[in-house]
Design a protein around this motif. Structure first.
Motif, short mmCIF file in Angstrom:
data_model
loop_
_atom_site.label_atom_id
_atom_site.label_comp_id
_atom_site.label_asym_id
_atom_site.label_seq_id
_atom_site.Cartn_x
_atom_site.Cartn_y
_atom_site.Cartn_z
N GLY A 130 16.16 10.63 -4.49
CA GLY A 130 15.12 11.66 -4.51
C GLY A 130 15.22 12.57 -3.30
N GLU A 131 14.84 12.03 -2.14
CA GLU A 131 14.88 12.84 -0.91
C GLU A 131 16.31 13.30 -0.64
N GLY A 132 17.29 12.54 -1.10
CA GLY A 132 18.70 12.84 -0.85
C GLY A 132 19.26 13.96 -1.72
N SER A 152 20.50 7.92 1.07
CA SER A 152 19.38 7.27 0.38
C SER A 152 18.15 7.33 1.27
N PHE A 153 17.01 7.16 0.64
CA PHE A 153 15.74 7.14 1.38
C PHE A 153 14.89 5.98 0.86
N HIS A 154 14.46 5.12 1.80
CA HIS A 154 13.69 3.96 1.37
C HIS A 154 12.38 3.79 2.12
N GLY A 155 11.96 4.81 2.88
CA GLY A 155 10.68 4.72 3.58
C GLY A 155 10.85 4.84 5.07
N ARG A 156 9.74 4.79 5.81
CA ARG A 156 9.76 5.10 7.23
C ARG A 156 9.38 3.95 8.15
N ASN A 188 0.80 -1.23 0.00
CA ASN A 188 0.00 0.00 0.00
C ASN A 188 0.83 1.27 0.00
N SER A 189 2.13 1.12 0.01
CA SER A 189 3.01 2.29 0.07
C SER A 189 4.40 1.87 -0.38
N GLY A 190 5.23 2.87 -0.59
CA GLY A 190 6.60 2.60 -0.99
C GLY A 190 7.38 1.87 0.08
N ALA A 191 7.26 2.35 1.31
CA ALA A 191 8.01 1.72 2.41
C ALA A 191 7.65 0.24 2.51
N GLU A 192 6.39 -0.06 2.36
CA GLU A 192 5.98 -1.47 2.44
C GLU A 192 6.52 -2.28 1.27
N ALA A 193 6.62 -1.68 0.11
CA ALA A 193 7.20 -2.39 -1.04
C ALA A 193 8.67 -2.69 -0.75
N ASN A 194 9.38 -1.71 -0.17
CA ASN A 194 10.79 -1.94 0.18
C ASN A 194 10.93 -2.94 1.31
N GLU A 195 10.03 -2.86 2.28
CA GLU A 195 10.05 -3.84 3.38
C GLU A 195 9.95 -5.26 2.80
N LEU A 231 16.43 -2.21 -6.92
CA LEU A 231 16.31 -0.81 -7.33
C LEU A 231 15.03 -0.24 -6.74
N ASP A 232 15.20 0.82 -5.97
CA ASP A 232 14.06 1.54 -5.42
C ASP A 232 13.66 2.62 -6.43
N GLU A 233 12.61 2.31 -7.20
CA GLU A 233 12.13 3.25 -8.23
C GLU A 233 10.82 3.90 -7.80
N ILE A 234 10.67 4.04 -6.49
CA ILE A 234 9.42 4.59 -5.97
C ILE A 234 9.23 6.04 -6.43
N GLN A 235 10.33 6.77 -6.52
CA GLN A 235 10.22 8.16 -6.99
C GLN A 235 10.52 8.30 -8.48
N THR A 236 11.43 7.48 -9.00
CA THR A 236 11.85 7.62 -10.40
C THR A 236 10.92 6.89 -11.37
N LEU A 294 19.53 0.53 -4.04
CA LEU A 294 19.81 1.93 -4.41
C LEU A 294 18.68 2.53 -5.22
N GLU A 295 18.63 3.86 -5.20
CA GLU A 295 17.70 4.63 -6.04
C GLU A 295 18.45 5.06 -7.30
N PRO A 296 17.89 4.89 -8.49
CA PRO A 296 18.57 5.33 -9.71
C PRO A 296 18.81 6.84 -9.72
C1 LIG Z 1 8.69 8.19 -1.15
C2 LIG Z 1 9.74 7.15 -1.20
C3 LIG Z 1 9.67 5.99 -0.42
C4 LIG Z 1 8.60 5.76 0.62
O1 LIG Z 1 7.32 5.68 0.09
P1 LIG Z 1 6.06 5.80 1.08
O2 LIG Z 1 4.88 5.61 0.16
O3 LIG Z 1 6.13 7.15 1.70
O4 LIG Z 1 6.18 4.74 2.09
C5 LIG Z 1 10.67 5.05 -0.57
N1 LIG Z 1 11.67 5.21 -1.46
C6 LIG Z 1 11.76 6.31 -2.24
C7 LIG Z 1 12.88 6.42 -3.22
C8 LIG Z 1 10.80 7.32 -2.13
O5 LIG Z 1 10.93 8.42 -2.88
#
Ligand SMILES: *Cc1c(COP(=O)(O)O)cnc(C)c1O
Length: 417
Positions: free
Chosen positions: A206-208, A149-153, A115-122, A234-239, A201-203
């Motif tokens: 984003g937050e960084g 890097s940022f991968h969720g909370r 349901n969210s990016g963090a959960e996908a990374n989890e 690859l964390d493509e949540i933002q890209t 890694l993020e390609p």
């Molecule tokens: C936003 C983001 C997340 C976290 O996604 P959420 O939906 O807030 O949990 C993880 N990784 C990257 C690269 C993001 O930009």
């Protein structure tokens, strides 16, 4: 101490629902702006005072097709009339269609919905650990991630993320996680070994600060992961979802990950996350290993199907690149008139403008000035102004946004004599 209310039967809606009430009833972990949007259309948002804003933030790179896109409203409404939720005790048509679509459009053969990016990374990190246990034993559990890097909370993802201010202060952290400088091939070569189960890694970070990965680094990471039987996540949540001008940015580098995570724009503003992987790796997510009540929710998946139908076209991705070039040219010429940026970077419609010397740490001031001029933007750290408009933004809106930005910058820069 508050007592349990006996007045719930005559609860009345507050007659003013505003920002002051927000501060009274919400946990104080956010510091939102004072304006409160009520509705939007495309790249425009209206607030409770009737002001209109041009939206270069898109809900933090989420609203890929802008606000209230007619086809997304239609897809959501049609699904709302049929079926909202069944849990994963049952399967549903929109989720199966979306999984097939994602497999057809990418390297993947299996999909897990969250349901969210963090959960996908989890899910990705748990899968990488379990896959290593299944194939190589429990000693292979090392995760390599990168500074900033940022991968969720969630606690696991925030500990994997490379910004300690987000993970400190919550007690003991999960172990086996190493952070290395981003884009440093030598450091990765030195650190990766038989005990590494994954590199994440993020390609583009984003937050960084909108820091793009180099071609050489991502290729080296791919090669080193293969050599050491580690999975490349690859964390493509933002890209992802067209934002980079590619459906997923890994396509740009001619490599494929073992696991890819996507979220944010995938359902155009409806909450969703997904983890994509190969058949062989997916086997480690056997019955009962992982799960989610809402993951694969029919509403989210119905909207995501429509988003991908619209975004995953040659024409849409070409326009993203053309708009990116237009926006960057405009930013460069603002910078020529009043030098404020050290670098303007990023791919597609995910652009970072790093501030130069006298303006260090003032990204937030520029953001606030932009808001005052009716332009919503983002920051990525104290020094980078981040622009992530809807992929559907028009050329006129880009031109107007640049005018508003220039006016806002004029307020912040020291006037030339
Ligand atoms: C936003 C983001 C997340 C976290 O996604 P959420 O939906 O807030 O949990 C993880 N990784 C990257 C690269 C993001 O930009």
């Amino acid at each position: 101490m508050k007592h349990i209310s006996t007045k719930f039967t005559d609860w009345q809606k507050p007659n003013k629902i505003d920002r002051a009430l927000y501060d009274n009833v919400m946990t104080p972990n956010y510091a939102p702006m004072s304006l409160m949007p009520t509705h939007g259309e495309g790249s425009r948002l209206w607030d409770t005072d009737g002001n209109v804003y041009l939206d270069f933030a898109a809900g933090i790179a989420v609203s890929v097709l802008g606000h209230a896109h007619p086809q997304l409203r239609q897809a959501l409404a049609a699904q709302a009339d049929k079926l909202w939720h069944v849990s994963n005790l049952l399967v549903n048509e929109p989720a199966i269609e979306l999984a097939q679509r994602l497999c057809d459009l990418t390297f993947a053969d299996r999909v897990f919905f969250a349901n969210s990016g963090a959960e996908a990374n989890e899910a990705a990190l748990k899968l990488a650990r379990r896959y290593a246990v299944d194939h190589f034993g429990t000693d292979k559990h090392g995760i390599i991630a990168f500074n900033n890097s940022f991968h969720g909370r969630t606690f696991f993802t925030v500990c994997v993320g490379g910004q300690r201010k987000y993970s400190d202060g919550f007690g003991p952290k999960p172990g086996g996680i190493k952070h290395l400088p981003f884009n440093d091939i030598g450091a990765l070569e030195k650190s990766i070994d038989h005990s590494t189960c994954a590199v994440i890694l993020e390609p583009t970070q984003g937050e960084g600060g909108i820091m793009p990965v180099t071609d050489e680094f991502i290729s080296a990471a791919r090669e080193l992961c293969t050599r050491h039987d580690a999975l490349l996540i690859l964390d493509e949540i933002q890209t992802g979802v067209g934002r980079s001008g590619f459906l997923y940015m890994y396509e740009k580098f001619g490599i494929t990950p073992d696991i890819l995570t996507t979220g944010k724009g995938l359902a155009g503003g409806f909450p969703i996350g997904a983890m994509l992987t190969t058949e062989r790796i997916a086997k480690s997510l056997a019955v009962g290993v992982h799960g989610s009540t809402f993951g694969g929710n029919p509403m989210a998946c119905a909207v995501a199907n429509k988003v991908l139908e619209i975004v995953a076209t040659r024409q849409m991705l070409d326009t993203v690149r053309a708009k990116s070039a237009l926006l960057k040219r405009g930013l460069e010429s603002i910078n020529q008139r009043s030098p404020i940026f050290k670098e303007i970077r990023g791919e597609g419609l995910l652009i970072g403008c790093e501030l130069c010397e006298p303006y260090l740490d003032r990204a937030r001031d520029i953001l606030n000035a932009c808001t005052g001029h009716g332009l919503l933007v983002l920051v990525a750290g104290p020094n980078v102004l981040r622009l992530a408009p809807a992929l559907t933004i028009s050329e006129d809106e880009i031109a107007r946004g640049l005018e508003l930005l220039e006016a806002a910058i004029a307020e912040v820069v020291i006037p030339k004599k």
